[in-house]
Design an enzyme around this catalytic site. Structure first.
Site, PDB file in Angstrom:
ATOM      1  N   THR A 119       0.853  -1.187   0.000  1.00  0.00           N
ATOM      2  CA  THR A 119       0.000   0.000   0.000  1.00  0.00           C
ATOM      3  C   THR A 119       0.886   1.233   0.000  1.00  0.00           C
ATOM      4  O   THR A 119       1.959   1.242   0.607  1.00  0.00           O
ATOM      5  CB  THR A 119      -0.889  -0.012   1.264  1.00  0.00           C
ATOM      6  OG1 THR A 119      -1.834  -1.071   1.143  1.00  0.00           O
ATOM      7  CG2 THR A 119      -1.624   1.304   1.457  1.00  0.00           C
ATOM      8  N   ASP A 150      -8.846  -0.752   5.444  1.00  0.00           N
ATOM      9  CA  ASP A 150      -8.682   0.479   6.228  1.00  0.00           C
ATOM     10  C   ASP A 150      -8.378   1.709   5.400  1.00  0.00           C
ATOM     11  O   ASP A 150      -8.698   2.831   5.806  1.00  0.00           O
ATOM     12  CB  ASP A 150      -7.531   0.283   7.220  1.00  0.00           C
ATOM     13  CG  ASP A 150      -6.191   0.116   6.499  1.00  0.00           C
ATOM     14  OD1 ASP A 150      -5.369   1.050   6.525  1.00  0.00           O
ATOM     15  OD2 ASP A 150      -5.963  -0.947   5.894  1.00  0.00           O
ATOM     16  N   THR A 170      -0.377   1.073   6.708  1.00  0.00           N
ATOM     17  CA  THR A 170      -0.410  -0.073   5.803  1.00  0.00           C
ATOM     18  C   THR A 170      -0.443  -1.338   6.635  1.00  0.00           C
ATOM     19  O   THR A 170      -0.074  -1.325   7.813  1.00  0.00           O
ATOM     20  CB  THR A 170       0.811  -0.082   4.865  1.00  0.00           C
ATOM     21  OG1 THR A 170       0.722  -1.188   3.951  1.00  0.00           O
ATOM     22  CG2 THR A 170       2.113  -0.209   5.650  1.00  0.00           C
TER      23      THR A 170
END
Length: 249
Positions: A119, A150, A170
């Protein structure tokens, strides 16, 4: 701009190079937040655009905070965002990761080893003291279609507030959501911890309460930065204008 550049690099799990769902499709999430106003724009489960963070920026200018799925795709068309063939977002590394594992749970059990869970995020402190942050992801290999982690959620994938700081996270999204990880780390800073201790404490708490692994990048009001993680690796870089760039893994 920094997040957009990373989305265009197939080495990372965002935009081009996003990991693949259980049905071998791409679904991407992204968020941007303005620390001076708390205005936020986010999108989730978008399928056929190159840069989800750019669409999140457009959402930020509306009266909404988060658009998902078909509604986000429709908004992109209304805003004139060019559509791309989703197959053009699929990288060879993402396919190899998808073929290597047979389920979402097996990916989690292997602690995000391999390419597919990088991420991307960015935290910024401007010269006039304003914070901004952004996060973008393709999620986790073999995730269920429609799963949102998230990254596009305020306080989870990212959070910033002038006078306080900025954070981007992340890792295992479900664990990050349970702890509201980015905001938790900044809460630790509010209570006197420097950024590195604030991030480490939040990650330890997440590990002890949920078993989840992850990482954080944080910047404080004085410009101090931290990059802490419990996963096997987390590429990071810091740019300080004329001082240049430092980086690591």
């Amino acid at each position: 701009a920094a997040v957009k550049v990373l989305e265009d690099d197939p080495c990372f799990d965002a935009g081009t190079g996003s990991c693949l769902t259980a049905t071998r499709s791409v679904e991407m999430d992204a968020i941007l937040m303005d620390g001076s106003t708390l205005k936020t724009g986010a999108v989730a489960a978008v399928k056929n655009i190159r840069n989800p963070v750019s669409l999140a920026r457009m959402v930020l200018d509306t009266s909404h905070c988060l658009l998902v799925g078909e509604g986000a795709d429709k908004f992109a068309r209304e805003m004139g965002v060019p559509e791309v063939d989703p197959e053009k977002l699929v990288s060879e590394d993402a396919v190899r990761d998808w073929e290597k594992h047979d389920s979402y749970d097996s990916v989690i059990a292997n602690h995000f080893m391999g390419h597919s869970h990088d991420t991307v995020g960015c935290v910024v402190l401007t010269r006039d003291g304003h914070f901004a942050c952004g996060t973008s992801t393709g999620g986790i290999t073999h995730k269920r279609v429609g799963r949102v982690g998230d990254s596009p959620l305020i306080g989870c994938g990212a959070y910033c507030e002038d006078g306080l700081g900025a954070a981007s996270s992340t890792g295992h999204g479900e664990s990050i959501m349970k702890l509201v990880l980015s905001r938790r780390a900044l809460f630790n800073m509010e209570n006197g911890m420097p950024p590195n201790e604030a991030a480490s404490a939040a990650l330890r708490e997440m590990k002890s309460k949920t078993g989840g692994e992850g990482g954080l990048i944080i910047i404080g009001p004085d410009g101090s930065v931290a990059h802490e993680f419990t996963t096997p690796h987390m590429p990071w870089a810091v740019s300080r204008g004329e001082e240049g760039i430092t980086s690591g893994i």
